[in-house]
Design a protein around this motif. Structure first.
Motif, short mmCIF file in Angstrom:
data_model
loop_
_atom_site.label_atom_id
_atom_site.label_comp_id
_atom_site.label_asym_id
_atom_site.label_seq_id
_atom_site.Cartn_x
_atom_site.Cartn_y
_atom_site.Cartn_z
N MET A 1 1.02 -1.12 0.00
CA MET A 1 -0.08 0.07 -0.65
C MET A 1 1.17 1.37 0.16
N ASN A 2 0.48 1.90 -0.82
CA ASN A 2 1.27 3.43 -0.85
C ASN A 2 1.07 3.83 0.11
N ASN A 3 2.16 5.81 0.50
CA ASN A 3 1.94 6.41 1.15
C ASN A 3 0.28 7.22 1.15
N LYS A 4 -0.07 7.39 0.10
CA LYS A 4 -1.08 8.20 -0.58
C LYS A 4 -2.47 7.07 0.54
N GLU A 5 -2.81 6.31 -0.10
CA GLU A 5 -3.12 5.21 0.06
C GLU A 5 -3.72 5.03 1.45
N LYS A 6 -2.33 4.52 2.82
CA LYS A 6 -2.27 4.58 3.93
C LYS A 6 -2.80 6.12 4.37
N TYR A 7 -2.51 7.16 3.87
CA TYR A 7 -2.99 8.98 4.08
C TYR A 7 -4.50 8.67 3.99
N TYR A 8 -4.92 7.74 3.06
CA TYR A 8 -6.58 8.19 3.03
C TYR A 8 -7.19 6.95 3.35
N LEU A 9 -7.05 6.28 3.74
CA LEU A 9 -7.55 5.43 4.81
C LEU A 9 -7.15 5.53 6.39
N ALA A 10 -5.96 5.98 6.34
CA ALA A 10 -6.46 6.80 7.85
C ALA A 10 -7.67 8.02 8.20
N LEU A 11 -7.65 8.57 7.55
CA LEU A 11 -8.38 9.80 7.50
C LEU A 11 -9.55 9.31 7.08
N LYS A 12 -10.35 7.98 6.55
CA LYS A 12 -11.73 8.22 6.97
C LYS A 12 -11.96 7.42 8.40
N GLN A 13 -10.86 6.76 9.22
CA GLN A 13 -11.20 6.14 9.81
C GLN A 13 -10.62 7.25 11.22
N ASN A 14 -10.15 8.66 11.00
CA ASN A 14 -10.11 9.68 11.84
C ASN A 14 -11.41 10.23 12.25
N ASN A 15 -12.43 10.29 11.53
CA ASN A 15 -13.67 10.81 11.09
C ASN A 15 -12.97 12.52 11.89
N GLY A 16 -12.29 13.57 11.72
CA GLY A 16 -11.75 14.52 12.09
C GLY A 16 -11.46 14.81 13.72
N ARG A 17 -10.52 13.44 14.45
CA ARG A 17 -10.60 13.53 15.82
C ARG A 17 -9.20 14.61 15.98
N LEU A 18 -7.88 14.22 14.24
CA LEU A 18 -6.82 14.86 14.62
C LEU A 18 -6.87 15.73 13.49
N ASN A 19 -6.12 17.04 13.14
CA ASN A 19 -6.27 17.96 12.44
C ASN A 19 -4.73 17.38 11.46
N GLU A 20 -5.45 17.16 9.51
CA GLU A 20 -4.43 16.50 9.30
C GLU A 20 -3.30 16.92 9.01
N MET A 21 -2.36 17.64 9.43
CA MET A 21 -0.47 17.67 9.69
C MET A 21 -0.16 16.82 11.00
N ASP A 22 -1.52 16.56 11.05
CA ASP A 22 -1.60 15.45 13.10
C ASP A 22 -1.43 14.38 12.47
N LEU A 23 -2.10 14.40 11.95
CA LEU A 23 -3.04 12.50 10.93
C LEU A 23 -1.77 12.35 10.64
N GLY A 24 -1.12 13.43 9.61
CA GLY A 24 0.04 11.93 8.90
C GLY A 24 1.29 12.26 9.94
N GLU A 25 1.55 13.13 10.37
CA GLU A 25 2.46 13.08 11.46
C GLU A 25 2.73 11.67 11.75
N SER A 26 1.35 11.35 12.31
CA SER A 26 1.15 9.87 13.32
C SER A 26 1.82 8.45 12.52
N LEU A 27 1.76 9.24 10.86
CA LEU A 27 2.30 8.00 9.88
C LEU A 27 3.31 8.16 9.87
N GLY A 28 4.32 9.37 10.33
CA GLY A 28 5.40 8.98 9.82
C GLY A 28 5.76 9.82 8.87
#
Length: 72
Positions: A1-28
């Protein structure tokens, strides 16, 4: 799975809890890479700039046309 797909799925599961930059940081991802992924997802009409809780981006629903093939 590439980084874009990983981020997209994490954004979907995040449901607005983290901002977009913190979400990216949590994925490394570094901030610049996170911004690049967001731009690519917006160009593919998979996400839109629409505040969703702490996050400024939401998933697009009902994507039609040529960009639909990018979802699967």
């Amino acid at each position: 799975m590439n980084n874009k797909e990983k981020y997209y799925l994490a954004l979907k599961q995040n449901n607005g809890r983290l901002n977009e930059m913190d979400l990216g940081e949590s994925l490394g991802f570094e901030d610049e890479r996170t911004r690049q992924i967001i731009v690519e997802l917006m160009e593919e009409y998979r996400i839109a700039y629409l505040q969703n809780g702490n996050c400024n981006y939401s998933l697009m629903k009902g994507v039609r046309g040529k960009n639909r093939k990018n979802l699967f």
